[in-house]
Each structure stands twice: as structure tokens, then as C-alpha cells.
Write a protein that holds these residues in place. Structure first.
Motif, mmCIF file in Angstrom:
data_model
loop_
_atom_site.group_PDB
_atom_site.id
_atom_site.type_symbol
_atom_site.label_atom_id
_atom_site.label_comp_id
_atom_site.label_asym_id
_atom_site.label_seq_id
_atom_site.Cartn_x
_atom_site.Cartn_y
_atom_site.Cartn_z
ATOM 1 N N ILE A 5 0.923 -1.177 0.011
ATOM 2 C CA ILE A 5 -0.175 0.016 0.007
ATOM 3 C C ILE A 5 0.856 1.428 0.143
ATOM 4 N N LEU A 8 -1.278 4.608 3.749
ATOM 5 C CA LEU A 8 -1.458 3.639 5.015
ATOM 6 C C LEU A 8 -1.247 4.378 6.230
ATOM 7 N N TYR A 56 -5.684 -1.362 -0.753
ATOM 8 C CA TYR A 56 -5.920 -0.385 0.178
ATOM 9 C C TYR A 56 -7.394 -0.359 0.673
#
Length: 393
Positions: free
Chosen positions: A21, A26, A219
Motif C-alpha cells: 500500500i 497507509l 488499500y
């Protein structure tokens, strides 16, 4: 002999890195989980914002003062205020807009990234000029960005559109004028050289790999894992399908991420787009993703013959043919279909997961709107079912 792209596309699911990600995305997603522990969010008042702007301007060395601060409508995920600026300031900032994060919203995004991309595309497509940003929320406790005010409307004056300009109907003349601009601006965004654009908070997927697709599934699957309030077997099915069919992206481009009716301003008299808005979902990825997002039924309507029109303005076939003519790229139907499934997947994650939690916990300034958006899950789930079964043209 197989190419590297073909080999990667045939990798077994077990070999896929589901933790890949974008680092900045993140980071802010996990930070939101900590902020949630602080409890309900108290919307800011105009005096609060005026005081905070004084601190921000002093910190940034801006020799000006904010006057007449008042709340703006819109902004399902952000608090928005408009104000006049007096002092030694560029005329483009005589009136400004402040966009500030509440405690949480329908999506979690980054003001630093948004400011970076607005600066990158300025002069390429019409966007609000950026005065300053506070990506870490040091001055007012929440991340924010200040831009110049741009005039225009998001829907025709005689349109009965819903929230955020959804389902707006454009007349024949206005629709034709805006169509060419809408598609032309999208092509221009995708032509920006992201490598030299100062996008320091953006990660770049490798060309000729499945990175672009994988990062997106990872994600939004992480969003579900953190924020899903009840079991949604349809999303689990879609997640599995998306991982099983990851498309290769030959050459990543800069994407808007939320390119649709309601996210641009236009001058109704001049029939001209004055600003493209809401760049918070911008990332670098496959051009098919922006096209697929426009095809979401929530952002258009079907005519009497059942033909779907993007934002009531043009057919999907027109968008594809015009985009291909402008860019020289050829749309891959299978890749486009994959990104349509991704679009439905992430929109349900936004509306049924993040939106419900924010409305339930009172951590957003527009809880009623977020609760309403959660009701869109039924229609979007129907779309996702049709896409997964291959029935939607």
C-alpha cells in the motif's frame, strides 16, 4: 516466449503481496483509527477559523488577514469555509477557501498530496491556486489547505440534482460544450509528467506490472478490515475476483481519482469549466481507472432507450472514442471492466463502512449526509452484482 507482464498477470494468488500500500496513504489511514478514540467531533465556528488563520498566516509569513469568514456548503468529507483576504497578497487570493479535515469522513485523504497535485496541474487544467497547506494539523488541530476562490456552479440553475451534483441534468447546448472540455481535461491530466511534478508524497507503481491494480485492492481491502461494521459477503466475493484478475498497467499516469459531474465548477453563461475540484483521491495508476469511475451508474443516468449517459452529457462509447483520439491510447475492455468492479468495490467500502462509522460515532460535521450516503449501498451492490456476473454492458 512470455513477456514479464504476462508472467506477472499469471502469478498465483498466494504470491501476491497484500500488504503493498502507498506508505503515505497507509500512514494516514492508521492515524485515523487513533483519532477515532478522541470521540465526537465538534464542528469549527467561523471565529475559530478566523483565529486559526491568523496563526497559520503568521507561521507561513503571509502578510495578510482573513476577513468575513463564513462556512461553505458541500464538503461531505471536509469542513469548508470561505473568506476575504486583506493585505499584501496576490489578487488570485483576494478571496480564499479553507478545506479542513474533520475527525473522520467518508474517505481518509492527505492535504499535502492534494496541494502537491494542484500545484502540479496548475496551468495544464483549470484548478484553484494553492496559497498554503498544513498537512499535519499543527495550527488548527486538523490538516487543512487554503486555495484561491474560483467562481462557478456544479449544476445548472434549473437542475434538480442531488447532493454533490449527482444526477444533474445538462441541456443540449451546455452538455455539448462541457463534454469536450471534460474529456479534454481528463486527457491533459493523464499527460502530466508525474516524475517531474513535485509529487513527493506519491508512490509510483512499476510499469508493466500489476502494482497499480494491486495497490488499490490492497488499500480498499484494508479500509474494510478496519471499518466494516457488518459482514458483506458480496465485497468478499468481489475482493477475491479482483485479486484473481489483476490487470497489468503498461505505463502509469497521473489520475484524478474522483473525476465526475459534481466535482467541477463551470460558468453557466460562458459554458466553460472554471475549476476541477476534489483532487484528494489522486494517485498514480492505470488510465482505465479514471474512465471506469465515470461509468458508475451513480454518476449518470439512462435515457428512454436505456442507454447510459455519463453525467447526462455523453455515452460511454463517446468517452472512449474521444479519449483514444486525444491520447493515442487504446482502451482494453477487460481492464476497463476490472476497474469498474474496483470502482463499485471501493464506493461501497466508502459508503457502507467509513461513512456509517463516522455518522454513528459523530466524528464528522455532516452526519446526516453520511447516513444518507450509506443508503446508496443497495444500488451500488446491484451494480457490483451485475458487473461480477458479466451482465452489465
Amino acid at each position: 516466449m512470455q513477456t514479464q507482464a504476462q508472467r506477472l498477470a499469471q502469478e498465483p494468488v498466494a504470491a501476491i503481496d497484500r500488504d503493498a500500500i502507498e506508505p503515505r496513504l497507509l500512514e494516514i489511514l492508521l492515524a485515523k483509527q487513533e483519532r477515532r478514540k478522541l470521540g465526537p467531533y465538534i464542528p469549527r465556528t467561523a471565529p475559530d477559523i478566523a483565529e486559526g488563520l491568523s496563526v497559520l498566516f503568521a507561521r507561513e509569513g503571509i502578510a495578510a488577514q482573513a476577513r468575513g469568514v463564513r462556512r461553505m456548503g458541500g464538503g461531505a468529507s471536509k469542513e469548508q469555509f470561505v473568506f476575504d483576504v486583506e493585505g499584501e497578497i496576490d489578487p488570485a487570493f483576494a478571496r480564499c477557501v479553507l478545506r479542513m479535515d474533520p475527525r473522520e469522513g467518508i474517505i481518509e485523504t492527505c492535504r499535502r498530496r492534494e496541494a502537491q497535485v494542484l500545484r502540479a496541474v496548475a496551468g495544464v487544467v483549470p484548478v484553484p491556486p494553492v496559497l498554503t497547506e498544513d498537512g499535519d494539523g499543527e495550527t488548527m488541530g486538523q490538516p487543512l489547505m487554503v486555495t484561491g476562490f474560483v467562481g462557478g456552479v456544479t449544476k445548472p440553475s434549473d437542475s434538480g440534482a442531488g447532493p454533490s451534483g449527482l444526477k444533474a441534468r445538462f441541456g443540449e447546448s451546455l452538455g455539448a460544450a462541457l463534454t469536450s472540455q471534460f474529456i479534454g481535461h481528463l486527457a491533459a491530466i493523464h499527460a502530466v509528467d508525474y516524475r517531474t511534478a513535485g509529487l513527493d508524497d506519491f508512490a509510483v507503481p512499476r510499469p508493466e506490472t500489476t502494482d497499480a491494480a494491486l495497490w488499490q485492492v490492497n488499500y480498499w481491502t484494508r479500509v474494510r478490515a478496519l471499518e466494516e461494521t457488518d459482514s458483506l459477503p458480496l465485497l468478499t466475493l468481489a475482493e477475491t475476483w479482483l485479486y484473481d484478475h489483476l490487470p497489468v498497467c503498461e505505463q502509469p499516469v497521473l489520475l484524478h481519482g474522483d473525476y465526475r459531474v459534481g466535482n467541477f465548477l463551470f460558468d453557466e453563461e460562458r459554458q466553460e469549466i472554471t475549476a476541477l475540484l476534489d483532487w484528494e483521491l489522486t494517485h498514480i495508476g492505470d488510465f482505465h481507472e479514471d474512465l471506469a469511475y465515470s461509468f458508475e451508474p451513480l454518476f449518470g443516468h439512462r435515457d428512454a432507450d436505456g442507454v447510459f449517459h455519463v453525467g447526462s452529457m455523453f455515452t460511454t462509447e463517446h468517452l472512449i472514442s474521444r479519449y483514444e483520439a486525444l491520447t493515442g491510447r487504446m482502451v482494453n475492455p477487460a481492464t476497463l471492466h476490472w476497474y469498474r468492479v474496483l470502482t463499485s468495490y471501493k464506493l461501497i467500502a466508502m459508503n457502507h463502512c467509513s461513512s456509517i462509522i463516522a455518522a454513528r460515532d459523530g466524528t464528522n460535521h455532516q452526519n446526516a449526509l453520511l447516513a444518507f450516503l450509506a443508503s446508496c449501498t443497495a444500488g451500488m451492490s446491484d451494480t457490483l452484482c451485475e458487473l461480477l456476473s458479466g451482465e452489465m454492458a
